[in-house]
Design an enzyme around this catalytic site. Structure first.
Site, mmCIF file in Angstrom:
data_model
loop_
_atom_site.group_PDB
_atom_site.id
_atom_site.type_symbol
_atom_site.label_atom_id
_atom_site.label_comp_id
_atom_site.label_asym_id
_atom_site.label_seq_id
_atom_site.Cartn_x
_atom_site.Cartn_y
_atom_site.Cartn_z
ATOM 1 N N CYS A 1 33.946 39.584 39.975
ATOM 2 C CA CYS A 1 35.054 38.670 40.006
ATOM 3 C C CYS A 1 36.183 39.422 39.111
ATOM 4 O O CYS A 1 37.455 39.058 39.187
ATOM 5 C CB CYS A 1 34.912 37.327 39.291
ATOM 6 S SG CYS A 1 33.813 36.239 40.226
ATOM 7 N N GLU B 1 34.192 40.464 46.260
ATOM 8 C CA GLU B 1 32.729 40.836 46.206
ATOM 9 C C GLU B 1 31.959 39.904 47.341
ATOM 10 O O GLU B 1 30.725 39.890 47.485
ATOM 11 C CB GLU B 1 32.038 40.452 44.763
ATOM 12 C CG GLU B 1 32.635 38.763 44.472
ATOM 13 C CD GLU B 1 31.923 38.395 43.130
ATOM 14 O OE1 GLU B 1 30.654 38.405 43.039
ATOM 15 O OE2 GLU B 1 32.643 37.986 42.330
ATOM 16 N N HIS C 1 39.445 33.416 33.968
ATOM 17 C CA HIS C 1 38.820 33.370 35.221
ATOM 18 C C HIS C 1 38.108 32.057 35.338
ATOM 19 O O HIS C 1 37.450 31.622 34.506
ATOM 20 C CB HIS C 1 37.785 34.631 35.134
ATOM 21 C CG HIS C 1 36.670 34.449 36.270
ATOM 22 N ND1 HIS C 1 36.829 34.413 37.519
ATOM 23 C CD2 HIS C 1 35.422 34.751 36.006
ATOM 24 C CE1 HIS C 1 35.747 34.264 38.071
ATOM 25 N NE2 HIS C 1 34.933 34.238 37.256
#
Ligand code: COA
Length: 383
Positions: free
Chosen positions: A113, A81, A235
Site C-alpha cells: 500500500c 499491488e 493509510h
C-alpha cells in the site's frame, strides 16, 4: 530558493457498485457492530470484471486533466499491488487512454500500500528539477481477500489521481519525509497467487509500531510535534486502523480531541468505500479536505503511509490559499450516492467473475473507461 511543488489537483473514482456491511454481517453471521464499530466500515466498493486497475486509474485521472496538463506531463506513475501484468506497466495503458503527450515516462511502482507514496516523492523530486513540467501519480487497486475470508470486510476498489506541479493549487509537499523499511511477512502475495497471504493481527501490530517509530524519528529530525499539525491523515485499510496507531501516541496530549475530530473527517469517504490499498491514504486526505470545515490555508497536514512487508513513511504538506476551489467535492459526493447496492448473491457473483484472457468475450459497461473486449489474449479498453 526551491520552487513550491505539490499536489495541484486531485480526484478519486470508485466502481458503481457497493455492498452494505449490514448485508455482509447478516450473510456471514457476525454482529453488524463488529463491522461498523470494531472495524469501522459501513459499505464496501465492488468492482465488476469490466473494470480493472487501468480503468479505475483512467477514470480518476480524466476528471482533473486539461489539454494543457496533458502536454506538460513528463511521467505517469501508477502505484498498485493488484497489477494485471507481471511485465507491462498499467501506466503505459493509462498514458494512452488519456492521450498524454508521447515523450513521457510511464511506470508502475510496487510496495504494497506504500507504492503511490513512493510515486509522489519521485514526482516531487522531478518537478523540483523541472518546474515547468508535471507528473501524474495514480494509486489504483482492487483489494480482494476472498469470500468469507478473515479480511473480507476490509476489501474495496478504486483509484486516486494526483497531478503534481510547481505552484500547486491544493498542497505544497515538504522535503521532510521519514521512511522506514523492515523485512517482515505481515501481508504478501507470491507471484501467481490470487489472494494475499495475510497475518491480520501481525499487520495491525507492525502498522502501529511503524507509526510510533517514524513519528518519533520525525519529531527528532524536525522538532515538530502534534501542536504543529492541523490534521493527520493515515493509510486506511479499514477506518479503525489509523486510530489504533494514533491514539496510543496521542493519548493525554492537549491536541488529542482536535486531532481525533480531524481523523473522523478523514474517514468519511473510506467508511463508504473500504480498502483502496495504495489509494487509501489519499482517499483519506481527500475525505479530510472535502469534509472538514476546520482547515485553512497555511495549515500543516501530516500523512502516514504504510505498505506491508514493510515500508512506512511520514511526511507533511501545507494547504495552499484557495484550496477549496480546487476540490471536486460535489462530484465525489454524487458519485458515492449514485452507486448501486448489491445483495449478497450479486456481490458474490460479481466478486467471482474473473477475466480469462484465453476466452474471447465482450462487455457492455457504460463507465467512460472500461474493458470492452478480451481478444488475442489482450484486454481491450473503451476510451
Ligand atoms: N461490537 C463492537 N466491536 C466489536 C464487536 C462488536 N460486536 N465484535 C468485535 N469487535 C471489535 C474487536 O474488539 C476488535 O477491536 P480492536 O481491534 O480494537 O481490538 C475489532 O472489532 C476487530 O475484531 P477482531 O476479532 O480482531 O477481527 P478479525 O479477527 O475479524 O480481524 C482484521 C480483523 C482487520 C485483522 C482482518 O479483517 C484482516 O485480517 N484484515 C486484512 C488485513 C489488514 O487490513 N491489516 C491492516 C494493516 S495493513
Amino acid at each position: 530558493m526551491m520552487n513550491t511543488v505539490g499536489i495541484d489537483k486531485m480526484s478519486f473514482f470508485v466502481p458503481p457498485y457497493f455492498l452494505e456491511m449490514d448485508e455482509l454481517a447478516s450473510a456471514r453471521q457476525v454482529e453488524p457492530a463488529k463491522l461498523h464499530i470494531g472495524i469501522g466500515q459501513d459499505q464496501m466498493a465492488v468492482s465488476p470484471a469490466s473494470q480493472d486497475i487501468v480503468t479505475l486509474a483512467a477514470n480518476a485521472a480524466a476528471d482533473i486533466l486539461t489539454e494543457a496538463d496533458k502536454a506538460a506531463i513528463d511521467m505517469v506513475i501508477v502505484g498498485t499491488e493488484s497489477s494485471i501484468d507481471e511485465s507491462k506497466a498499467s501506466a503505459v495503458i493509462v498514458h494512452g487512454l488519456l492521450d498524454i503527450q508521447p515523450f513521457a515516462r510511464s511506470i508502475e511502482i510496487k510496495e504494497a500500500c506504500y507504492g503511490a507514496t513512493a510515486g509522489l516523492q519521485l514526482a516531487k523530486n522531478h518537478v523540483q528539477q523541472h518546474p515547468d513540467r508535471k507528473v501524474l501519480v495514480i494509486a489504483s487497486d482492487i483489494a480482494k481477500y476472498g469470500l468469507a475470508s478473515g479480511g473480507e470486510p476490509t476489501q474495496g476498489a478504486g483509484a486516486v489521481a494526483m497531478l503534481v506541479s510547481a505552484n500547486p493549487s491544493l498542497l505544497a509537499l515538504h522535503n521532510d519525509e521519514v521512511s522506514l523499511s523492515q523485512d517482515i511477512y505481515d501481508f504478501w502475495r507470491p507471484t501467481g497467487q490470487t489472494y494475499p497471504s495475510v497475518d491480520g493481527k501481525f499487520s495491525n501490530e507492525t502498522y502501529i509500531n511503524a507509526f510510533a517509530r517514524v513519528w518519533e524519528e520525525y519529531k527528532t529530525r524536525t522538532n515538530l510535534d502534534f501542536q504543529d499539525f492541523s490534521a493527520l491523515a493515515f493509510h486506511t485499510p479499514y477506518t479503525k486502523m489509523g486510530k489504533k496507531a494514533l491514539l496510543p501516541v496521542l493519548e493525554g496530549h492537549a491536541d488529542q480531541e482536535r486531532l481525533m475530530s480531524r481523523y473522523e473527517e478523514g474517514i468519511v469517504y473510506n467508511r463508504r468505500v473500504g480498502n483502496l490499498y495504495t489509494g487509501s491514504l489519499y482517499l483519506s486526505l481527500l475525505s479530510l479536505l472535502e469534509n472538514s470545515r476546520a482547515l485553512s490555508a497555511g495549515d500543516r497536514l501530516g500523512l502516514f503511509s504504510y505498505g506491508s512487508g514493510t515500508v512506512a513513511e511520514f511526511y507533511s504538506a501545507e494547504l495552499m490559499p484557495g484550496f477549496e476551489q480546487a476540490l471536486l467535492t460535489e462530484k465525489h459526493q454524487a458519485m458515492l450516492e449514485n452507486r448501486e447496492a448489491l445483495d449478497i448473491s450479486a456481490y458474490e457473483a460479481m466478486f467471482s467473475e474473473t477475466l480469462d484472457l484465453e476466452q474471447e468475450k465482450s462487455f457492455q459497461d457504460q463507465t467512460p473507461f472500461s474493458v470492452c473486449e478480451i481478444k488475442d489474449g489482450i484486454r481491450h479498453y473503451k476510451k
